[in-house]
Design a protein around this motif. Structure first.
Motif: not given
Length: 362
Positions: A206-213
């Motif tokens: 979830v945190l990785g997706d926030k960073f990627a976005k």
């Protein structure tokens, strides 16, 4: 993926001597430096003995005097507690004193207990507005003469004295968990400090997706770095899990006291609040703590680290400071250096070799 370690001085009883705390802390920092960790991070906290860190720049200058190469990071400065001119100057002096090794990590702040004493009782969530005003001001002061007319700070033409040793300025890191902070930080070119806290492993993605976005939404900004931290303990036998889990659960009750401001603090020592007032109590069960946090044998820890690598984490940080016995902290560092780090160094070499082959073939 590279590795860092978060090391803070801490006391949970007045019977524990401060000089002993300092000596043991420095021994851990020296081990991390000799063992090849990329960065040692230290916090800012006030009036609480469980994290003794009234000025992280002083702590880092001390660490720097006794180490040779390890980077020295603030994780994190608390934006509402600082004046921009003082923050710029103190950070720059620390960078000079440590030979250009400062990593500048900053956050809105977390403990309501501290905000009641350090920020006039403001709600800690309001600290994000201070964060967004102070970081650009500090960068401008590092660059040269600058006057500021903001909501929280106003001053005529001034500059940082001294200037940082690092060209431009030290790397800036912002602590983030919500998408808005990710987006703002990446947009100004800052790297990200984050943590899944005690949540299950799914929170890593979830945190990785926030960073990627956030990275995708700012295509003109060079990709910053992404650090994630978890409490970590490495031991030799699978059955050795009980000690770190017990300490982590107890530490969580101190955290809830300070975060929710629901307990008492006597002469700097917070009480561990009852579980009845703990938020997300399911995350504090021994089974959840053992599974969710970075606790395990070297082989178990290697498996637990793979989701961080998959989530785009550039630097995994071992959170050592949760009242873990000193000898177990040393054992954790020793096992991690000897048996975990080489595995990921080899994975990085293999990926680099594969990339080189693809480039040649293209």
């Amino acid at each position: 993926m590279k590795f860092a370690v978060s090391i803070n001085m801490e006391r949970f009883s007045p019977a524990r001597d401060m000089q002993t705390v300092m000596a043991e802390t420095l021994e851990l920092v020296k081990m991390a430096d000799a063992g090849g960790f990329e960065t040692v991070w230290t916090a800012e906290h006030h009036t609480i003995e469980c994290t003794i860190a009234p000025n992280p720049f002083t702590t880092l200058a001390w660490y720097g005097h006794h180490t040779d190469r390890i980077r020295l990071g603030t994780a994190t400065l608390v934006a509402p507690y600082w004046d921009p001119i003082r923050l710029a100057g103190e950070a720059a002096l620390c960078d000079q004193l440590t030979g250009g090794r400062l990593e500048f990590g900053i956050a809105r702040g977390s403990y309501q207990y501290e905000f009641d004493r350090m920020a006039g009782g403001m709600i800690q969530q309001e600290g994000v507005a201070y964060l967004k005003e102070i970081v650009p001001a500090v960068k401008a002061l590092w660059a040269g003469d600058y006057a500021h007319d903001g909501k929280y700070w106003k001053f005529p033409l001034a500059t940082s004295v001294p200037k940082p040793l690092q060209k431009g300025h030290p790397p800036i890191w912002v602590a983030a968990r919500d998408p808005g902070t990710f987006d703002w930080a990446v947009g100004i070119g800052a790297s990200i400090l984050s943590t899944p806290l005690s949540a299950p492993a799914a929170e890593i993605a979830v945190l990785g997706d926030k960073f990627a976005k956030a990275v995708a939404d700012h295509p003109k900004v060079p990709r910053p770095r992404f650090m994630m931290q978890r409490r970590t303990c490495v031991y030799e036998r699978p059955e050795d899990w009980e000690v770190p889990v017990r300490h982590s659960v107890d530490y969580g009750r101190y955290f809830e006291n300070l975060f929710q401001n629901v307990g008492t603090v006597t002469n700097g020592f917070p009480e561990a609040v009852p579980f009845e007032v703990v938020a997300n109590r399911s995350n504090y069960s021994p089974e959840s703590v053992r599974e969710n946090l970075m606790f395990g044998t070297p082989d178990e820890v290697i498996e637990k680290l793979l989701p961080y690598e998959a989530a785009g984490v550039d630097q995994y940080c071992l959170g050592l400071s949760f009242n873990l016995p000193f000898e177990l902290q040393k054992k954790t560092l020793s096992l991690f250096i000897r048996e975990v780090m080489p595995v990921f160094a080899e994975r990085a070499r293999s990926r680099a070799a594969d990339a080189a082959k693809l480039a040649m073939a293209g």
